[in-house]
Motif scaffolding. Structure first.
Motif, mmCIF file in Angstrom:
data_model
loop_
_atom_site.group_PDB
_atom_site.id
_atom_site.type_symbol
_atom_site.label_atom_id
_atom_site.label_comp_id
_atom_site.label_asym_id
_atom_site.label_seq_id
_atom_site.Cartn_x
_atom_site.Cartn_y
_atom_site.Cartn_z
ATOM 1 N N TRP A 63 0.840 -1.192 0.000
ATOM 2 C CA TRP A 63 0.000 0.000 0.000
ATOM 3 C C TRP A 63 0.873 1.239 0.000
ATOM 4 O O TRP A 63 2.048 1.203 0.365
ATOM 5 C CB TRP A 63 -0.933 0.008 1.214
ATOM 6 C CG TRP A 63 -0.234 0.042 2.546
ATOM 7 C CD1 TRP A 63 0.091 1.143 3.276
ATOM 8 C CD2 TRP A 63 0.243 -1.079 3.306
ATOM 9 N NE1 TRP A 63 0.720 0.788 4.441
ATOM 10 C CE2 TRP A 63 0.822 -0.581 4.486
ATOM 11 C CE3 TRP A 63 0.214 -2.462 3.101
ATOM 12 C CZ2 TRP A 63 1.379 -1.406 5.448
ATOM 13 C CZ3 TRP A 63 0.772 -3.279 4.062
ATOM 14 C CH2 TRP A 63 1.340 -2.748 5.219
ATOM 15 N N HIS A 100 -3.930 4.600 -0.353
ATOM 16 C CA HIS A 100 -4.548 3.765 0.670
ATOM 17 C C HIS A 100 -4.488 4.459 2.033
ATOM 18 O O HIS A 100 -5.450 4.400 2.819
ATOM 19 C CB HIS A 100 -3.852 2.411 0.726
ATOM 20 C CG HIS A 100 -4.554 1.395 1.577
ATOM 21 N ND1 HIS A 100 -4.405 1.343 2.951
ATOM 22 C CD2 HIS A 100 -5.422 0.398 1.260
ATOM 23 C CE1 HIS A 100 -5.140 0.362 3.438
ATOM 24 N NE2 HIS A 100 -5.765 -0.227 2.439
ATOM 25 N N THR A 107 -9.309 -4.403 3.065
ATOM 26 C CA THR A 107 -8.586 -3.782 1.952
ATOM 27 C C THR A 107 -7.232 -4.439 1.666
ATOM 28 O O THR A 107 -6.766 -4.400 0.522
ATOM 29 C CB THR A 107 -8.365 -2.292 2.228
ATOM 30 O OG1 THR A 107 -7.661 -2.126 3.476
ATOM 31 C CG2 THR A 107 -9.690 -1.561 2.296
#
Length: 339
Positions: free
Chosen positions: A75, A79, A142
């Motif tokens: 990420w 993010h 996520t």
């Protein structure tokens, strides 16, 4: 028009005998084929490619990466931005839900409701745990569900490796005891801070239930969640972002990476202190001590390459506070004056 109008494409007449090729004259030169006869097995493309010099545009050999494995994350800043927005929105949503429920259930005025929300230990602990749970759920969905990454290991939770032990990076019990010692040091320093005994967190010690809830959360919940968020998620992404910015402005790659790591250690320490600032009444001396503690936690994470080190420090720090509180209040049966 027939299919074979072009005479050059006509098939051979089946009735005519096939003509054999003329014999080669040994004295005549060999026909030119475009292949250098000096090259061995010139007709073999693999051998031919091996014997030719490398092209001028051949890429350089790969260089050794200066980024350690524990900072190779999936990420980046987009993010992080969504995570921060989600954290603010979820905290706001929890607050609105609680306000709506208690205003309808207890018919309190706004002033009474605000005072109740600020002093009720069950409500404060419950909303904090709910907020922690929503942030961990966001990261799980996520990072693990949508990207297929292993949740804990991708967030820096790894065992102490053999290489770490051989390079004198310590053993797990050493970090736990170091956290206890750090807690004692901070307790001595905070005793010299003005108004240290008049902070919102002292409201928890006005009754036995509040003290037990606070210490339970401090030992069983806070080290796990806060280390996952600060040292597992924020520390590596801050280090990568700051390194990229430093490199963009012309800093050499290795120096840029070291700058990113050092800046991330300081930044996560500051954010850790600010997270606890409302509980400490924004007292500058106490918040500064918590910033120092956060920096120490992140240093342990950076040094060992695992969140387990900072978790054990945090666990030892909070456990020492809990044990001393239990001893001082004789099992929370003799609360401080004013309770």
């Amino acid at each position: 028009m027939t299919l074979f109008d072009d005479n050059s494409a006509l098939p051979p007449d089946q009735n005519e005998p096939a003509q054999s090729p003329a014999p080669l004259d040994p004295a005549s030169p060999a026909p030119s084929s475009g292949i250098n006869p000096e090259l061995p097995l010139a007709g073999d493309p693999i051998t031919l490619a091996a014997t030719l010099p490398p092209p001028a545009f051949a890429p350089p050999p790969p260089q050794r990466s200066y980024v350690p494995d524990d900072l190779r994350i999936s990420w980046s800043w987009p993010h992080l931005l969504v995570f921060l927005l989600f954290s603010i929105a979820s905290q706001f949503a929890i607050g609105i839900t609680v306000l709506a429920y208690y205003s309808m259930e207890r018919h309190l005025t706004q002033a009474q409701l605000v005072k109740f929300l600020e002093t009720d230990p069950k409500l404060l602990v419950g909303t904090t745990i709910a907020w922690f749970g929503l942030m961990l759920l966001f990261l799980y969905v996520t990072l693990s569900v949508l990207r297929g990454s292993p949740f804990w290991s991708s967030l820096g939770w790894r065992k102490f490796s053999t290489s770490s032990l051989t390079h004198s990076k310590g053993r797990p019990w050493m970090y736990f005891l170091s956290g206890c010692g750090l807690s004692l040091l901070v307790a001595v320093a905070s005793s010299h801070v003005k108004d240290a005994d008049h902070t919102p967190i002292q409201e928890f010690f006005k009754n036995r239930t509040g003290a037990i809830l606070l210490m339970t959360m401090a030992v069983l919940v806070a080290p796990l969640v806060e280390e996952t968020l600060f040292r597992g998620y924020l520390y590596p992404v801050f280090a990568r972002i700051i390194s990229a910015i430093a490199h963009f402005f012309g800093m050499e790659s290795t120096a840029a990476f070291r700058t990113g790591v050092a800046s991330s250690i300081l930044l996560t320490g500051v954010l850790f202190g600010l997270l606890h600032a409302p509980q400490l009444g924004w007292t500058f001396g106490l918040v500064s001590l918590l910033v120092f503690v956060g920096v120490i936690f992140t240093l342990a994470r950076a040094w060992t390459g695992t969140v387990l080190a900072s978790f054990l420090l945090h666990l030892g720090y909070n456990s020492f506070l809990a044990v001393t509180s239990i001893i001082a209040t004789k099992g929370f049966t003799q609360m401080p004056p004013g309770s």
